[in-house]
Motif scaffolding. Structure first.
Motif, short mmCIF file in Angstrom:
data_model
loop_
_atom_site.label_atom_id
_atom_site.label_comp_id
_atom_site.label_asym_id
_atom_site.label_seq_id
_atom_site.Cartn_x
_atom_site.Cartn_y
_atom_site.Cartn_z
N HIS A 1 -42.31 -11.53 -4.91
CA HIS A 1 -41.11 -12.34 -4.65
C HIS A 1 -39.93 -11.45 -4.30
CE1 HIS A 1 -43.06 -16.05 -5.49
NE2 HIS A 1 -43.32 -15.75 -6.74
N GLY A 2 -39.81 -10.30 -4.98
CA GLY A 2 -38.74 -9.36 -4.67
C GLY A 2 -38.90 -8.81 -3.27
N ALA A 3 -40.13 -8.49 -2.87
CA ALA A 3 -40.39 -8.00 -1.52
C ALA A 3 -40.11 -9.09 -0.50
CB ALA A 3 -41.83 -7.51 -1.41
N ASP A 4 -40.53 -10.32 -0.79
CA ASP A 4 -40.26 -11.43 0.12
C ASP A 4 -38.77 -11.61 0.33
OD1 ASP A 4 -42.95 -11.96 0.39
OD2 ASP A 4 -42.94 -13.66 -1.00
N LYS A 5 -38.01 -11.57 -0.76
CA LYS A 5 -36.57 -11.73 -0.67
C LYS A 5 -35.95 -10.61 0.17
CE LYS A 5 -32.39 -12.07 -3.44
NZ LYS A 5 -31.80 -11.87 -4.74
N THR B 1 -33.19 -8.47 4.58
CA THR B 1 -32.98 -7.24 5.32
C THR B 1 -33.63 -7.25 6.69
OG1 THR B 1 -32.88 -6.06 3.22
CG2 THR B 1 -33.19 -4.72 5.19
N ARG B 2 -34.87 -7.72 6.76
CA ARG B 2 -35.60 -7.72 8.02
C ARG B 2 -35.46 -9.04 8.78
NH1 ARG B 2 -39.79 -3.77 8.48
NH2 ARG B 2 -40.09 -2.60 6.56
N GLY B 3 -35.01 -10.08 8.09
CA GLY B 3 -34.93 -11.39 8.72
C GLY B 3 -36.30 -11.98 9.00
N GLU B 4 -37.30 -11.63 8.16
CA GLU B 4 -38.66 -12.10 8.37
C GLU B 4 -38.96 -13.32 7.51
OE1 GLU B 4 -41.24 -8.06 9.16
OE2 GLU B 4 -40.97 -8.71 7.10
N ASN B 5 -39.77 -14.22 8.07
CA ASN B 5 -40.33 -15.28 7.24
C ASN B 5 -41.67 -14.78 6.70
OD1 ASN B 5 -42.41 -15.76 9.17
ND2 ASN B 5 -41.09 -17.16 10.29
#
Length: 176
Positions: A11-15, A20-24
């Motif tokens: 979840h931290g990586a997803d956030k 930061t990357r603007g990735e879904n």
């Protein structure tokens, strides 16, 4: 199922990826799979060459000079190398079989675990090769020392150093 710590880290990586990357999630999985497959390309050729080399050894004249112990070391080394080959090429096969099945998250997760196990077995196989070569050239004491040094090097570079980086990264994050 992921452990709570794995889930929290995900979840931290997803956030972080979103902010930061603007990735879904789909973009993150695509990037993760692409990066993992690129990493596997690097090691696949090496492990396949190692396995091929090992498979030719019994047909060499000097192979009969190996002691019974070294023949068992050889068999363990070949088994580790074959298993590493299977595990390090497995993610490609899994991706092909599950292509367009909307299973990217499970493919990435399984590929990650397969790559880790494959790398561990590659370390075992290369350590076994060091033992075999040093035993043949310089004797059992040199083989033991070479095997211990090779295993220690793999553990240091592939396990201890990355875990140290993870630990110091977490400590730095909590201080901020």
């Amino acid at each position: 199922m992921d452990s709570p710590s794995d889930s929290d880290a995900d979840h931290g990586a997803d956030k972080w990826d979103r902010e930061t990357r603007g990735e879904n999630r789909a973009q993150q999985l695509d990037r993760n799979l692409s990066g993992l497959l690129q990493e596997l390309r690097v090691v696949q050729t090496g492990v396949q060459l190692l396995t091929g080399f090992l498979l030719t050894l019994p047909f060499q004249n000097r192979f009969t000079m190996l002691s019974a112990t070294m023949r068992w070391v050889y068999l363990g080394t070949v088994a580790a190398s074959i298993a590493a080959t299977v595990l390090l090429t497995g993610p490609v096969a899994a991706h092909r079989v599950l292509f367009r099945r909307h299973r990217l998250a499970s493919v990435v997760r399984a590929a990650h675990h397969s790559a880790l196990a494959g790398l561990a077995l590659l370390g075992v196989a290369v350590t076994g090769v060091a033992v075999l070569i040093f035993d043949t050239v310089a004797g059992p004491l040199a083989a033991t020392l070479a095997g211990a040094a090779t295993a220690a090097l793999f553990l240091l570079v592939w396990v201890v150093h990355p875990l140290y980086q993870r630990l110091t990264e977490r400590v730095g994050e909590t201080e901020q």
